[in-house]
Scaffold this motif. Structure first.
Motif, PDB file in Angstrom:
ATOM      1  N   LYS A   1     -62.507  44.477  40.022  1.00 33.91           N
ATOM      2  CA  LYS A   1     -62.200  44.363  41.485  1.00 33.91           C
ATOM      3  C   LYS A   1     -62.708  42.341  41.515  1.00 33.91           C
ATOM      4  O   LYS A   1     -61.488  41.538  42.741  1.00 33.91           O
ATOM      5  N   LYS A   2     -64.047  42.515  41.615  1.00 35.90           N
ATOM      6  CA  LYS A   2     -64.271  41.062  41.926  1.00 35.90           C
ATOM      7  C   LYS A   2     -63.195  39.383  41.003  1.00 35.90           C
ATOM      8  O   LYS A   2     -62.257  38.893  41.726  1.00 35.90           O
ATOM      9  N   ILE A   3     -62.944  39.673  39.989  1.00 33.14           N
ATOM     10  CA  ILE A   3     -62.292  39.009  39.071  1.00 33.14           C
ATOM     11  C   ILE A   3     -60.681  38.930  39.354  1.00 33.14           C
ATOM     12  O   ILE A   3     -60.602  37.158  39.871  1.00 33.14           O
ATOM     13  N   TYR A   4     -60.433  39.902  40.054  1.00 31.79           N
ATOM     14  CA  TYR A   4     -58.901  39.680  40.619  1.00 31.79           C
ATOM     15  C   TYR A   4     -59.113  38.568  41.892  1.00 31.79           C
ATOM     16  O   TYR A   4     -58.313  38.957  42.208  1.00 31.79           O
ATOM     17  N   GLY A   5     -60.116  40.071  42.311  1.00 30.10           N
ATOM     18  CA  GLY A   5     -59.585  39.295  43.871  1.00 30.10           C
ATOM     19  C   GLY A   5     -60.583  37.917  43.841  1.00 30.10           C
ATOM     20  O   GLY A   5     -59.554  37.398  44.852  1.00 30.10           O
TER      21      GLY A   5
ATOM     22  N   GLY B   1     -56.743  35.791  47.586  1.00 25.91           N
ATOM     23  CA  GLY B   1     -57.328  36.255  49.288  1.00 25.91           C
ATOM     24  C   GLY B   1     -55.923  36.709  49.920  1.00 25.91           C
ATOM     25  O   GLY B   1     -55.437  36.813  50.532  1.00 25.91           O
ATOM     26  N   TRP B   2     -54.252  37.295  49.274  1.00 29.28           N
ATOM     27  CA  TRP B   2     -53.507  37.670  49.283  1.00 29.28           C
ATOM     28  C   TRP B   2     -53.694  38.601  49.713  1.00 29.28           C
ATOM     29  O   TRP B   2     -54.598  40.377  49.651  1.00 29.28           O
ATOM     30  N   HIS B   3     -53.054  39.072  51.172  1.00 30.07           N
ATOM     31  CA  HIS B   3     -53.389  40.567  51.530  1.00 30.07           C
ATOM     32  C   HIS B   3     -51.527  41.027  52.659  1.00 30.07           C
ATOM     33  O   HIS B   3     -51.180  41.621  53.140  1.00 30.07           O
ATOM     34  N   GLY B   4     -50.721  40.088  51.728  1.00 30.76           N
ATOM     35  CA  GLY B   4     -49.122  40.483  52.382  1.00 30.76           C
ATOM     36  C   GLY B   4     -49.125  40.376  53.577  1.00 30.76           C
ATOM     37  O   GLY B   4     -48.063  40.444  54.221  1.00 30.76           O
ATOM     38  N   THR B   5     -49.049  39.407  54.645  1.00 33.73           N
ATOM     39  CA  THR B   5     -49.681  38.835  55.828  1.00 33.73           C
ATOM     40  C   THR B   5     -48.700  38.211  55.716  1.00 33.73           C
ATOM     41  O   THR B   5     -47.745  37.772  54.634  1.00 33.73           O
ATOM     42  N   MET B   6     -47.715  38.026  57.007  1.00 35.63           N
ATOM     43  CA  MET B   6     -45.783  37.661  57.054  1.00 35.63           C
ATOM     44  C   MET B   6     -46.354  36.107  56.911  1.00 35.63           C
ATOM     45  O   MET B   6     -45.161  35.712  55.933  1.00 35.63           O
ATOM     46  N   ARG B   7     -47.292  35.435  57.950  1.00 35.20           N
ATOM     47  CA  ARG B   7     -47.550  34.480  57.803  1.00 35.20           C
ATOM     48  C   ARG B   7     -47.612  33.774  55.904  1.00 35.20           C
ATOM     49  O   ARG B   7     -47.549  33.200  55.897  1.00 35.20           O
ATOM     50  N   GLN B   8     -48.330  34.449  54.878  1.00 40.35           N
ATOM     51  CA  GLN B   8     -48.222  34.211  53.316  1.00 40.35           C
ATOM     52  C   GLN B   8     -46.704  34.381  53.248  1.00 40.35           C
ATOM     53  O   GLN B   8     -46.921  33.702  52.527  1.00 40.35           O
ATOM     54  N   TRP B   9     -46.239  35.655  53.452  1.00 43.16           N
ATOM     55  CA  TRP B   9     -44.618  36.040  52.736  1.00 43.16           C
ATOM     56  C   TRP B   9     -43.965  34.492  53.321  1.00 43.16           C
ATOM     57  O   TRP B   9     -43.121  34.215  52.516  1.00 43.16           O
ATOM     58  N   HIS B  10     -44.104  35.094  54.834  1.00 45.17           N
ATOM     59  CA  HIS B  10     -43.046  33.609  55.023  1.00 45.17           C
ATOM     60  C   HIS B  10     -42.315  32.128  54.441  1.00 45.17           C
ATOM     61  O   HIS B  10     -41.819  31.730  53.750  1.00 45.17           O
ATOM     62  N   HIS B  11     -44.063  31.179  54.332  1.00 46.76           N
ATOM     63  CA  HIS B  11     -44.477  30.113  53.487  1.00 46.76           C
ATOM     64  C   HIS B  11     -44.148  30.547  51.764  1.00 46.76           C
ATOM     65  O   HIS B  11     -43.604  29.489  51.249  1.00 46.76           O
TER      66      HIS B  11
ATOM     67  N   PRO C   1     -56.522  30.000  50.412  1.00 47.53           N
ATOM     68  CA  PRO C   1     -57.227  31.058  49.685  1.00 47.53           C
ATOM     69  C   PRO C   1     -57.476  32.226  51.395  1.00 47.53           C
ATOM     70  O   PRO C   1     -58.266  31.696  51.762  1.00 47.53           O
ATOM     71  N   GLY C   2     -57.239  33.238  50.608  1.00 44.53           N
ATOM     72  CA  GLY C   2     -57.360  34.039  51.964  1.00 44.53           C
ATOM     73  C   GLY C   2     -58.328  35.294  52.170  1.00 44.53           C
ATOM     74  O   GLY C   2     -58.878  36.282  52.861  1.00 44.53           O
ATOM     75  N   TRP C   3     -60.188  34.390  51.287  1.00 42.95           N
ATOM     76  CA  TRP C   3     -60.606  35.540  51.206  1.00 42.95           C
ATOM     77  C   TRP C   3     -61.787  36.019  52.089  1.00 42.95           C
ATOM     78  O   TRP C   3     -62.121  36.847  52.561  1.00 42.95           O
ATOM     79  N   TRP C   4     -61.638  34.788  53.562  1.00 37.90           N
ATOM     80  CA  TRP C   4     -62.251  35.045  55.072  1.00 37.90           C
ATOM     81  C   TRP C   4     -61.581  35.562  55.760  1.00 37.90           C
ATOM     82  O   TRP C   4     -61.567  35.601  56.930  1.00 37.90           O
ATOM     83  N   LEU C   5     -60.586  36.143  55.509  1.00 36.97           N
ATOM     84  CA  LEU C   5     -59.485  36.763  56.342  1.00 36.97           C
ATOM     85  C   LEU C   5     -59.975  37.857  56.834  1.00 36.97           C
ATOM     86  O   LEU C   5     -60.795  38.824  56.726  1.00 36.97           O
ATOM     87  N   ASP C   6     -59.103  38.033  58.271  1.00 38.09           N
ATOM     88  CA  ASP C   6     -60.511  38.772  58.962  1.00 38.09           C
ATOM     89  C   ASP C   6     -60.255  40.599  58.434  1.00 38.09           C
ATOM     90  O   ASP C   6     -59.065  40.963  57.077  1.00 38.09           O
ATOM     91  N   SER C   7     -61.035  40.990  58.088  1.00 34.79           N
ATOM     92  CA  SER C   7     -60.669  42.841  57.482  1.00 34.79           C
ATOM     93  C   SER C   7     -59.667  43.475  58.051  1.00 34.79           C
ATOM     94  O   SER C   7     -59.594  44.463  56.874  1.00 34.79           O
ATOM     95  N   ALA C   8     -59.360  43.326  59.471  1.00 31.99           N
ATOM     96  CA  ALA C   8     -58.397  44.159  59.770  1.00 31.99           C
ATOM     97  C   ALA C   8     -57.398  44.168  59.189  1.00 31.99           C
ATOM     98  O   ALA C   8     -56.204  45.273  58.684  1.00 31.99           O
ATOM     99  N   LEU C   9     -57.558  42.793  58.652  1.00 28.71           N
ATOM    100  CA  LEU C   9     -55.716  42.210  58.082  1.00 28.71           C
ATOM    101  C   LEU C   9     -55.822  42.862  56.124  1.00 28.71           C
ATOM    102  O   LEU C   9     -55.035  42.900  55.336  1.00 28.71           O
ATOM    103  N   LYS C  10     -57.410  43.730  55.677  1.00 26.91           N
ATOM    104  CA  LYS C  10     -56.896  43.217  54.358  1.00 26.91           C
ATOM    105  C   LYS C  10     -56.445  44.568  54.047  1.00 26.91           C
ATOM    106  O   LYS C  10     -58.022  45.708  54.341  1.00 26.91           O
ATOM    107  N   ASP C  11     -55.747  45.788  53.977  1.00 29.34           N
ATOM    108  CA  ASP C  11     -55.950  47.055  54.289  1.00 29.34           C
ATOM    109  C   ASP C  11     -54.455  47.284  52.440  1.00 29.34           C
ATOM    110  O   ASP C  11     -53.824  46.959  53.154  1.00 29.34           O
ATOM    111  N   PRO C  12     -55.317  47.694  51.633  1.00 30.64           N
ATOM    112  CA  PRO C  12     -54.565  48.074  50.435  1.00 30.64           C
ATOM    113  C   PRO C  12     -53.321  48.875  50.717  1.00 30.64           C
ATOM    114  O   PRO C  12     -52.561  48.801  50.006  1.00 30.64           O
TER     115      PRO C  12
END
Lengths: 451, 188
Positions: A190-194, A199-209, B130-141
């Motif tokens: 998980k750490k390696i893939y992380g 730090g991709w989490h599918g936020t709309m800011r990320q998707w948009h750009h 890199p978004g490793w430091w995003l707020d934890s609330a946004l880190k929702d699998p």
């Protein structure tokens, strides 16, 4: 496997996630055997190269004036293989072609690894590999710069750009999918893939750009499909050697590259779709489209072969006609007719739909095409050099064991990276597969409940 | 999205949605109530969501691509021309010292190379990767799987009731506030 546009797609996004990543980090016996063979071939190739470094290029079969042998042949072959990946990932993305979705990730990986393999050959061909930095412009005390008017220099820039853009495009496409793998892993994995997921989490800011950038990458990569092999063809066409000095080379080379690349995608991905049981994502419909691409480009190649002969005859240039006549009747006639059979005749059964949708026929013809395209480059490079203007220098060339070893090693090198890719990264683009799935809506749920 | 309701120190609020139409309704409702400053989570790029959030505003990444391309074509021209001018007596093939047709190939390749690298840089800058430091609330699998989400990282405390009401009314399957917005993977 079905041969339709709309097979049983997964019902949910989560199902697509799990289906595609379930094969990661679980090597099967078949995978391990192929990986061992590839690694062994790579080591053998490395050993042959070592011998060449120690004893010099004399260990090759070079016979002046044939000083370009199978290293250049195989270089052009691998650059060509790469083209299908960019065609599928960039051009078919821009035209919103649906069938690219299942095959584009592995094709893109094939492109990156094929260009990585191709990049070995100029170094191998140099002999003095440690002077490879002479290829690139670097400030030095003598103000010595390379000759930018030389097609060989254009090639250095074209291939380096192609590799860089393809690798960036490949990695950018992977980021959201690596995030999926991260979310389904634990511990160190998980750490390696992380780290790789950035730090991709599918936020709309990320998707948009991200989507905007992806579109621009595709738009930038698309002209590379046409330009890179055109530039490679100028390595030959800009020389006055008969058989090379031709204005049809750029389109002829580009068509050949797409032809061989699409065939290689079939060769690699047809067994993969069965091995991973990925009918939902990769089925005969996809391979049928690839076969159609091969048919189109095979037609263009056949026309180009004919045009070369027509121009040779109609120009009444004795050198031009001499080389083309000799190519079909001389020492390398068997290689010429093998090329004609593999590239012009063997794909013809694909005009019949049942042949395009028969896995065994698809696989066998794709192998013929791969062989034919290697021999096409052999014919262009070797036969033209062996039969130049002055009969006093007519000669023959046949690769030595060392050269064959290095070539086999290059296939091992490619196989090593491609097989590794299959185990560690999603070979089907998860985010794009999700775009094909009907999104869950309450309205649709209500309609089902009402029924 | 910048807003009147965002405060430097505020409360986290998160709504999880199982359906795309409910999520879109939630976004529209929040906008119509004048509530902004939220982030949306999605497992895939849906243009409806991007349009609802960004209201047709294009990404500035395009400027990076254009500047990169223009930089590339100039680098290509300067590299080829200035290096040739250093040795003007060498004139291969009888061509001019600065010969545009052969240099056009290098200029084209540099345009593509710099355009792509600047695009990657622009994407990194604007996506915040890199978004490793995003707020934890946004880190929702779950939002990389089957669910969608609307997340407020610093909502005004006075707006909490109004926001949670809008999220619930639009069909959120789960609405959490404060530290409850941080999702813990079961058995992790």
């Amino acid at each position: 496997m079905q041969g339709t546009e709309n097979p049983n797609r997964p019902a949910t996004f989560g199902e697509a996630n799990r289906d595609i990543i379930r094969v990661l980090l679980k090597p099967s016996m078949g995978w391990a055997a192929l990986f061992a063979i590839s690694t062994a071939a790579m080591i053998y190739g490395g050993w042959c190269w070592y011998l060449q470094l120690v004893y010099g290029l004399g260990v090759g079969g070079y016979n002046p004036p044939v000083m370009w042998g199978i290293y250049i042949v195989t270089f052009v072959f691998w650059v060509g293989i790469g083209h299908a990946g960019t065609l599928i990932s960039a051009i078919l993305f821009l035209v919103r072609s649906k069938w690219r979705t299942g095959v584009y990730r592995a094709s893109e990986a094939m492109t990156v690894f094929a260009v990585m393999t191709a990049l070995l050959f100029p170094v191998l061909h140099l002999g003095r590999a440690w002077q490879v930095y002479w290829f690139f412009p670097y400030p030095n005390q003598r103000y010595l710069w390379m000759n930018f008017k030389s097609p060989l220099m254009w090639d250095v820039f074209a291939i380096s750009t192609y590799f860089t853009v393809s690798a960036v495009f490949f990695f950018v496409g992977l980021v959201p999918d690596i995030a999926v793998v991260r979310d389904h892993s634990t511990g160190l994995v998980k750490k390696i893939y992380g780290v790789l997921a950035l730090g991709w989490h599918g936020t709309m800011r990320q998707w948009h750009h991200y989507m905007a950038a992806y579109g621009f990458f595709a738009a930038l990569a698309a002209p590379l499909v046409l330009s890179v092999h055109s530039v490679v063809s100028w390595d030959f066409a800009m020389a006055i050697t008969a058989g090379w000095h031709s204005t049809i080379f750029p389109p002829y080379f580009v068509a050949g590259a797409i032809f061989s690349g699409c065939a290689m995608v079939i060769t690699l991905m047809l067994p993969l779709s069965y091995a991973y049981n990925w009918e939902k994502y990769l089925n005969l419909w996809h391979f049928e489209q690839l076969a159609k691409m091969c048919l189109l480009t095979s037609g263009i190649l056949t026309y180009a072969y004919g045009t070369e002969y027509f121009v040779g005859w109609y120009s009444q240039n004795p050198y031009e006609w001499g080389i083309f006549y000799w190519r079909a009747t001389g020492e390398y006639a068997w290689a010429f007719w093998l090329m004609v059979f593999c590239n012009c005749v063997a794909p013809l059964p694909w005009y019949i739909r049942s042949m395009r949708t028969n896995p065994a026929v698809l696989f066998i013809i794709s192998i013929f095409v791969n062989i034919g395209m290697w021999f096409e480059r052999f014919n262009i490079v070797v036969s033209s050099l062996a039969h130049q203007f002055d009969p006093a220098v007519w000669t023959s060339y046949w690769p030595s064991e060392i050269e064959w070893g290095v070539m086999i090693g290059s296939f091992g090198w490619f196989g090593f990276w491609f097989l590794l890719f299959l185990q560690v990264l999603p070979a089907v683009a998860i985010a794009e597969i999700k775009e094909l799935i009907q999104p869950p809506t309450k309205a649709a749920l209500g309609a089902v409940e009402a029924k | 999205m910048s807003t009147a309701t965002t405060a430097p120190a505020g409360i986290r609020i998160k709504g999880i949605y199982a359906h795309l139409d409910c999520l879109l309704a939630g976004i529209e409702q929040l906008k119509s109530e004048g509530i902004r400053g939220f982030e949306v989570l999605s497992p895939l790029p849906r243009h409806e969501i991007i349009d609802a959030v960004y209201e047709g505003r294009p990404s500035p990444v395009r400027w990076w691509t254009m500047i990169g391309g223009m930089t590339g074509i100039n680098v290509g021209f300067l590299l080829t021309s200035l290096t040739a001018i250093q040795w003007p007596m060498i004139n291969p093939g009888g061509k001019p010292v600065v010969a545009l047709p052969p240099y056009a190939v290098i200029m084209f390749e540099c345009t593509i190379l710099f355009g792509a690298l600047f695009t990657a840089l622009g994407a990194i800058v604007h996506t915040g990767l890199p978004g490793w430091w995003l707020d934890s609330a946004l880190k929702d699998p779950r939002c990389n799987d089957d669910k969608f989400g609307i997340v407020f990282l610093r909502a005004n405390v006075q707006d909490e009731a109004r926001i949670t009401e809008v999220l619930r009314a639009s069909g959120a399957v789960e609405v959490t506030t404060g530290d409850d917005t941080i999702y813990e993977v079961p058995n992790a």
